[in-house]
Design an enzyme around this catalytic site. Sequence first.
Site, mmCIF file in Angstrom:
data_model
loop_
_atom_site.group_PDB
_atom_site.id
_atom_site.type_symbol
_atom_site.label_atom_id
_atom_site.label_comp_id
_atom_site.label_asym_id
_atom_site.label_seq_id
_atom_site.Cartn_x
_atom_site.Cartn_y
_atom_site.Cartn_z
ATOM 1 C CB THR A 10 2.259 -0.132 -19.181
ATOM 2 O OG1 THR A 10 1.880 -0.037 -17.795
ATOM 3 C CG2 THR A 10 3.771 -0.095 -19.305
ATOM 4 C CB CYS A 14 0.973 -4.000 -10.492
ATOM 5 S SG CYS A 14 1.495 -3.914 -12.218
ATOM 6 C CB CYS A 18 3.562 -6.546 -9.343
ATOM 7 S SG CYS A 18 3.613 -6.987 -11.103
ATOM 8 N NE ARG A 42 -3.907 -3.704 -21.166
ATOM 9 C CZ ARG A 42 -2.919 -4.593 -21.135
ATOM 10 N NH1 ARG A 42 -3.028 -5.671 -20.371
ATOM 11 N NH2 ARG A 42 -1.836 -4.430 -21.859
ATOM 12 C CB CYS A 44 -0.590 -6.515 -13.677
ATOM 13 S SG CYS A 44 0.963 -7.388 -13.939
ATOM 14 C CB CYS A 47 0.797 -9.095 -9.766
ATOM 15 S SG CYS A 47 -0.015 -7.545 -10.247
ATOM 16 C CG ASP A 405 -16.482 -2.055 30.900
ATOM 17 O OD1 ASP A 405 -17.207 -2.498 29.989
ATOM 18 O OD2 ASP A 405 -15.248 -2.208 30.906
#
Length: 426
Positions: A10, A14, A18, A42, A44, A47, A405
């Site tokens: 695709t 994401c 998601c 690119r 999503c 989400c 310390d």
Amino acid sequence: MTTYSAVRTTGIYCRPGCGAKPLAENVRTFELPAAAEAAGYRACLRCRPYRVAGTVADDAPELVCRAVQLIIAGVLDESGEAALGARLGLSARHLRRMFHEHLGVTPDQFARSRRAHFARRLLDDSELGIADIAFAAGFGSLRQFNRAMREVFRASPRELRDRRRRTDRLVADGGLVLRLPYTPPYDWDAMSAFLAEHAIPGVESVEDGIYRRTIALDGDPGLLEIGPGGSDHLLLRAHLPYWEGVIHVVDRAARLVGLDAEPVLAKTLLSGDPVIGPLIADRPGVRVPGAWGPFEAAVQAVVRDQLPRDAAYDVLHKLVEVHGMPVPGLGHSLTHAFPGPQVLTEAELIGPLAQEVAAGNIVLDGGEDAEALIVSLEAVPGVSIEAAHHVALRLGARDAWPFDDDAERLRPWRSLAAVHRMLSDS
């Protein structure tokens, strides 16, 4: 550490959680949104990964982390990768190679992604105009802004604003309100308690769970307010003289409250320590706080190191009243912006430190190697090794220990351990 899943079929990446359920063989994992974008993916639309905290892994080399701090501070706004490399003492080519190896992007790609993501949040959350958002996010022109948004989000700024959801807009009766995202757990009560304990009178205050402070931008006063917002974000309300470069104001505010890094590896390795482990178990959301003004953090550390608490409060209050820029009418005991080193070179206790900073012999921008910074600070009259370590801690060093310390067993994550110890002692 948040990771992002990118689906080859695709071309979309994401964030965790998601609802998309691609086949495992079609998924690539990236640690940063910028890396996914550089690989051609690119964001999503469901989400919206640009709305979550995309921090650099805490096991990244310190040199890369220092470079990221300088980028966040705006070094690449007006200069190129060569200038950034020179500040760190290496070539632009070697710098790009390190970024590719550990982050999956070049420094320029990292900076562009941050600007684009911040602009997208402004398009969603605020009513600022398109032109104001371009310059608030650090873009040099509207043309550059439009081109970057199309490259990252495949849409124009106007189209992106039209897509925003009804619940996105943050309504305010004054100032600009923005979300400061984080990946849980995050302990605001603990962090605000740390900030209250180290607040400079007249400049900072914590009341009813809200941290407030004065700031100065190019000599003009402003006010920041930070408080709880939701399960994955704080809310920042900024009252500023202008909106240009707001991205750096927001980034500095996020660093101040420890949102610039998730101490995943540090917590894992420290959890087995018999002293620090139980503290982490009690407060797993503690982060290492940064500083809005590195010089003011250095002054505060030196004064508190030399004097009892009440006496240190009085000295800091007097420094602010005598030398700071008055900011009237704010309330909440806020009266001045903190003075710069140039006006404190003759001040008692911190004059030598102010002289070194004003002369450029000590640079407090987070780009210095932590060990070198500590050595240079300790060489200043009146600055102890404990105070030097405290300054380094507030400037982002992962292995500072502002106590007298031994804590060799806690290396290389002593800064987080030190914050837990300070909180337990307060």
